[in-house]
Design a protein around this motif. Structure first.
Motif, mmCIF file in Angstrom:
data_model
loop_
_atom_site.group_PDB
_atom_site.id
_atom_site.type_symbol
_atom_site.label_atom_id
_atom_site.label_comp_id
_atom_site.label_asym_id
_atom_site.label_seq_id
_atom_site.Cartn_x
_atom_site.Cartn_y
_atom_site.Cartn_z
ATOM 1 N N SER A 1 0.841 -1.196 0.000
ATOM 2 C CA SER A 1 0.000 0.000 0.000
ATOM 3 C C SER A 1 0.877 1.247 0.000
ATOM 4 O O SER A 1 2.031 1.217 0.445
ATOM 5 N N MET A 2 0.304 2.307 -0.502
ATOM 6 C CA MET A 2 0.965 3.608 -0.501
ATOM 7 C C MET A 2 -0.042 4.615 0.019
ATOM 8 O O MET A 2 -1.069 4.860 -0.609
ATOM 9 N N SER A 3 0.238 5.173 1.165
ATOM 10 C CA SER A 3 -0.690 6.123 1.768
ATOM 11 C C SER A 3 -0.371 7.542 1.309
ATOM 12 O O SER A 3 0.594 7.783 0.593
ATOM 13 N N GLY A 4 -1.200 8.464 1.746
ATOM 14 C CA GLY A 4 -0.960 9.873 1.461
ATOM 15 C C GLY A 4 -1.781 10.462 0.335
ATOM 16 O O GLY A 4 -1.561 11.596 -0.072
ATOM 17 N N TRP A 5 -2.746 9.670 -0.175
ATOM 18 C CA TRP A 5 -3.542 10.148 -1.313
ATOM 19 C C TRP A 5 -4.847 10.822 -0.876
ATOM 20 O O TRP A 5 -5.579 11.333 -1.716
ATOM 21 N N ASP A 6 -5.145 10.822 0.395
ATOM 22 C CA ASP A 6 -6.421 11.374 0.883
ATOM 23 C C ASP A 6 -6.292 12.890 1.006
ATOM 24 O O ASP A 6 -6.288 13.454 2.105
ATOM 25 N N ASN B 1 0.089 17.399 -3.473
ATOM 26 C CA ASN B 1 0.026 15.963 -3.182
ATOM 27 C C ASN B 1 0.399 15.142 -4.414
ATOM 28 O O ASN B 1 1.210 14.219 -4.338
ATOM 29 N N HIS C 1 3.595 12.657 -4.913
ATOM 30 C CA HIS C 1 3.325 11.224 -4.834
ATOM 31 C C HIS C 1 3.426 10.501 -6.184
ATOM 32 O O HIS C 1 3.885 9.357 -6.234
ATOM 33 N N SER D 1 -8.143 1.530 -5.101
ATOM 34 C CA SER D 1 -8.332 2.534 -4.059
ATOM 35 C C SER D 1 -9.608 2.192 -3.308
ATOM 36 O O SER D 1 -10.526 1.586 -3.874
ATOM 37 N N ASP D 2 -9.652 2.566 -2.031
ATOM 38 C CA ASP D 2 -10.846 2.208 -1.258
ATOM 39 C C ASP D 2 -12.023 3.142 -1.520
ATOM 40 O O ASP D 2 -13.146 2.823 -1.164
ATOM 41 N N HIS E 1 -14.074 12.757 -0.355
ATOM 42 C CA HIS E 1 -14.459 11.372 -0.612
ATOM 43 C C HIS E 1 -15.647 11.319 -1.564
ATOM 44 O O HIS E 1 -16.568 12.120 -1.483
#
Length: 199
Positions: A93-98, A106, A110, A140-141, A156
């Motif tokens: 996983s790679m976080s930081g996209w929110d 961003n 990224h 992506s969730d 979101h």
């Protein structure tokens, strides 16, 4: 690397093996099963560590979380014959996209990391001669709103994009119904650019 580099005893591995060695007359069946599984996993771990130490990769990976993860996956794939497997599935996983604020910053920070990790990985798979049997799936969730918010970010949403790439993937396609109208008047667009999924 040792079994436990921060062990409170220099012979920690030997101690663990002694505690979980041959069963006694009054040992329980579950204790025997657990001890056997533990010793088997420790042995497999030592074998894997030894195999990974001999792997030499031809591609350069960035020294960041995603780059290091893709590098380790490349090493694991290189040991597939030693491990006796013909198929692997890896998840990273790679976080930081929110990005509820500063979306341009961003993405500028990224996307190059993501691009560099995937490029190095695909180069390595090609060097190993297995790119045509390798597939990468990005998920992506949740999706993001098409309309920005007051913080130059995106909130979101519902529908989003998944991407699949690999040597045998027939790329350049959008599967599903891509919205013809991206304003709130579109039949697949909810308030603030939340897209209704079609696939």
């Amino acid at each position: 690397p040792s079994f436990n580099e921060d062990a409170s005893s220099v012979d920690m591995l030997d101690s663990v093996k002694n505690m979980n060695g041959a069963a006694d007359f009054d040992s329980g069946v579950f204790a025997d099963l657990w001890s056997g599984a533990l010793l088997s996993s420790l042995s497999a771990n030592q074998h894997l560590v030894g195999s990974l130490e001999t792997v030499e990769l031809s591609s350069s990976y960035h020294d960041d979380k995603l780059g290091n993860a893709m590098k380790m996956i490349s090493k694991l794939i290189a040991t597939r014959e030693v491990r006796g497997v013909d198929r692997d599935i890896f998840y990273i996983s790679m976080s930081g996209w929110d990005a509820h604020k500063n979306l341009p910053w961003n993405e500028e920070n990224h996307l190059p990391l993501l691009d560099g990790a995937i490029q190095a990985f695909s180069n390595e798979m090609k060097a190993m001669g297995i790119w045509n049997s390798t597939t990468i799936i990005q998920t992506s969730d949740f999706g993001r709103t098409l309309a920005g918010n007051s913080g130059a970010g995106s909130d979101h949403a519902w529908g989003g994009n998944y991407m699949m790439m690999g040597g045998a993937v027939k790329g350049g396609q959008v599967l599903g119904n891509y919205p013809d109208v991206l304003t709130d008047d579109g039949p697949l667009i909810l308030q603030r650019g939340r897209i209704i999924p079609t696939t």
